[in-house]
Every structure is written in C-alpha cells, then in structure tokens.
Design an enzyme around this catalytic site. Structure first.
Site, PDB file in Angstrom:
ATOM      1  N   LEU A  88      -6.774   5.505   2.078  1.00  0.00           N
ATOM      2  CA  LEU A  88      -6.430   4.122   1.769  1.00  0.00           C
ATOM      3  C   LEU A  88      -7.148   3.272   2.814  1.00  0.00           C
ATOM      4  CD1 LEU A  88      -2.658   4.518   0.945  1.00  0.00           C
ATOM      5  CD2 LEU A  88      -4.275   3.271  -0.492  1.00  0.00           C
ATOM      6  N   SER A  89      -8.094   2.469   2.379  1.00  0.00           N
ATOM      7  CA  SER A  89      -8.934   1.723   3.310  1.00  0.00           C
ATOM      8  C   SER A  89      -8.106   0.748   4.133  1.00  0.00           C
ATOM      9  CB  SER A  89     -10.030   0.976   2.550  1.00  0.00           C
ATOM     10  OG  SER A  89     -10.862   1.868   1.857  1.00  0.00           O
ATOM     11  N   ALA A  90      -8.664   0.328   5.265  1.00  0.00           N
ATOM     12  CA  ALA A  90      -7.986  -0.603   6.161  1.00  0.00           C
ATOM     13  C   ALA A  90      -7.630  -1.888   5.422  1.00  0.00           C
ATOM     14  CB  ALA A  90      -8.886  -0.911   7.352  1.00  0.00           C
ATOM     15  N   ARG A 108       0.806  -1.220   0.000  1.00  0.00           N
ATOM     16  CA  ARG A 108       0.000   0.000   0.000  1.00  0.00           C
ATOM     17  C   ARG A 108       0.841   1.273   0.000  1.00  0.00           C
ATOM     18  NH1 ARG A 108      -4.174   0.105   3.294  1.00  0.00           N
ATOM     19  NH2 ARG A 108      -4.040   1.759   4.843  1.00  0.00           N
TER      20      ARG A 108
END
Length: 386
Positions: free
Chosen positions: A92-94, A39
């Site tokens: 940025l999603s979990a 990520r």
C-alpha cells in the site's frame, strides 16, 4: 482491531497530512475520499516490517497495534503487503504519494480511468470515489491480488472492474480510450500501449523507474505524450520488466565481489554534496542504471555506487580524511557520476520539478528546463506480446 480502535490512527494520519501540507489544495475531494475509504479497509491481515536484517510478519490478530502502526506509520511510509522470494512485491503506497499522484491525475467526475496495477485496490477505490460507478477498470498481473482487491472493492460498495492482465504488455481492456491512466508500479520507459489507450488531452501518471513520478498529457495526434516530473518517490518495478538493481551495502558488495580498486584518486569536491536529492535525481536522469547508497564507514560516510552488473565505485574519506574515489569493473562508473554532477551544476543545479519527459512512437527522452532543452535518451520498452 475494529473501526473504533483504528479511528485514532486515521485521525493522526489526517492531521499529519494537514500539518505537512500534503492535502492537495487543487483536489479537496481527496481528503473526503480517504476519510470515506481509509487504507485499513484495503490492507491484508498480514503486513511486513523490516527489522534491520529481514522482513518479519505483523499479523493483525496477534499484534493489532503493531499492524496498525505500520499501516499508518507516516505519510511518506508504504506498508509492505506481499513478499516474493523474501523481497517486497506489493504494498500500500505511502499516503502522501498516493494523494499527490491522484492530484497530478486531475481526475474529474465522469472520467474513464484505467488503473494499472491494482494491488490491494486502494488507489482504484479512491479513483472510483471521484470518477463514479463503472468508470474505473483496473488490471493486475497477480491473480491472488486481483481477487483480494475485488473483495475489498465490493465490500466498500464500489463498482470497479478488476481484470487479471499484464498492464505493461496488454492493451486497454474493452473498447475505446480512457481519459486518465494511473500506474502503481514503476517503469523506466512508458509502454506505447498506455499512450494509445488515452484520449488526446488525457493524462498518464506513473512512477518513473527507480525514482520520481511523472504526469504526461497525450498530444492531439493520440500517439505521443509529454509532461513534467511531479515529485520524488520509489515504487516497486514492473514484475516482468528488467530487474531493478538493488540498493544498500549487500547489493554493492555483490557487484564488487571482493575485488580491489582498479583506479582511485583524491577528489576536489566535497562528497557530502551527493546527499542532495536534486543531485540524486539529476544522476538518475543522466546515468539511469546507476544506484547510489550512503552508508557509515569506519572513517565517515561512504557513498556506494554500482550498476547492478559488474562496475562499482566508492566515495569516502581515506585515513587522512581526504575524499577519495575508488572504482572498478569495465566502466569507470564513478567518473560517470562526477561528469553528471558537473553537468547538473553547469545547468544551475535544477531541482526535480525542472525535468520532464517526452514519449513518441519512435523514442523517449527526458529533458531539463523545456522540451527543447538538454535531453537524455530513455531506453524503449520491449514490444507488447501479441
């Protein structure tokens, strides 16, 4: 901080995902994809951290460890990447939620995918790793985000088309229908254009309003879809949709506006039950415009309730320690919560996975237990702009 410096953070995230059982057994490809496309390669050089009062910047060049710590904080922690008016507007999603939603998508090599809400491009990248070159088209309403994602996807060597478009109000880019649709922002009701964009038997995975995410299967008629709730999560909403009511003491105080309670009574049930996430989700289904937040009060925990408009309630102890419901505004919103609580108990205290959603051209509704079980209407989205 270079790749060598980030390696430890990546390893710790992988290990935490393993320890918590969040690498999906049915989608082993996800662990490989996250390792190949970490990520950090899709994160901007400035992230935002809540300090208890406001969001403060964390710049990679100034505080590389703080930046990486936020980006890899925990498997259930998103990283805020953009503010608009002081409020988060992209993230940025979990990692745990991303993995679970992609597992729910049941993505296979060769599938055509519509990624709705590109953001920084990480979800589109993981999908492209699985589906293959030229198989993912992504739409993003924010031109700056779309440009950023294009650059990061290209740098990763991925063939993903990113278009600037409002995915909730525009149809599928290009001709034909896709096999899978994934949304990265929350909608209360599914735009019918999403159902129309997916082939019969295809999947739609999306965050549902303020809480939860759902996996739908498009029916053979190509015009309706049905599926189960797959988990709990909170996502940012559709930028051009109805505003989601804020949570927390400040949002509640704004609705209450200093008014005295218009009604109050001692409760016969323990308000500590409101901390149960199964109940919280049931309340989200039955009274979807109601926000609950538990805060510390001078005499103990207080649950704050409001509808984002004019009605509010508080559940907490009085001076003698008895649980009291206080409420005001045109709705008796606290009574609505208690009614939904009693209904949930009457249904056997179902958990989040016992609920599902049906979408048809005429209406949408949530149900419990089975599609023929108890149901609750979902407000339809506004018609798509031509």
């Amino acid at each position: 901080m270079n790749d060598d410096g980030l390696a430890g953070y990546r390893v710790r995230l992988d290990a935490e995902m393993e320890e918590r059982g969040q690498w999906p057994a049915d989608s082993p490809w996800l662990r490989e994809a996250v390792a190949a496309l970490p990520r950090d390669r899709f994160a901007p050089d400035r992230l935002w951290r809540w300090d208890g009062w406001a969001y403060v910047p964390l710049d990679r060049a100034v505080d590389p460890d703080g930046w990486a710590g936020v980006l890899y904080g925990a498997v259930d922690s998103p990283a805020i990447t953009q503010l608009t008016g002081g409020v988060p507007s992209s993230s940025l999603s979990a990692p745990g939620v991303v993995a679970d939603m992609l597992d729910s998508l049941q993505l296979e090599p060769g599938h055509q995918v519509w990624d709705v809400g590109t953001g920084q491009g990480w979800t589109a990248a993981l999908s492209a790793w699985r589906a293959g070159p030229g198989r993912v088209v992504s739409t993003e309403v924010d031109e700056d985000l779309a440009a950023f994602a294009r650059g990061r996807l290209a740098a990763a060597g991925l063939d993903v088309e990113v278009r600037v478009a409002d995915g909730s109000r525009a149809g599928l880019p290009g001709d034909g229908r896709v096999d899978r649709l994934q949304a990265t922002y929350a909608v209360e009701a599914v735009p019918l254009s999403w159902v129309e964009a997916v082939r019969p038997g295809g999947r739609i995975v999306y965050p549902w309003g303020r809480l939860g995410y759902v996996a739908l299967t498009v029916a053979e008629d190509g015009a309706s879809a049905r599926g189960w709730v797959h988990g709990l999560a909170q996502f940012m909403g559709d930028r051009h949709g109805p505003a989601q009511p804020g949570s927390g003491p400040a949002a509640h105080a704004a609705v209450r506006a200093g008014a005295d309670p218009e009604a109050q009574r001692v409760l016969e049930r323990d308000p500590a039950g409101l901390a149960d996430w199964g109940l919280r989700f049931a309340l989200r289904v039955a009274v979807p415009d109601v926000v609950l937040f538990t805060d510390d009060g001078p005499d103990g925990a207080v649950t704050l309730v409001h509808d984002g408009a004019h009605s509010w309630a508080e559940v907490g102890p009085d001076a003698d320690g008895r649980p009291v419901l206080r409420q005001g505004g045109p709705r008796r919103i606290g009574d609505e919560v208690l009614t939904a609580w009693a209904q949930w108990e009457g249904l056997g205290r179902p958990d989040v996975y016992d609920y599902g959603i049906t979408v048809t051209p005429e209406s949408q509704w949530a149900w419990q237990g089975s599609p023929d079980g108890p149901r609750w209407p979902i407000t339809q989205p506004a018609p798509a702009r031509s």
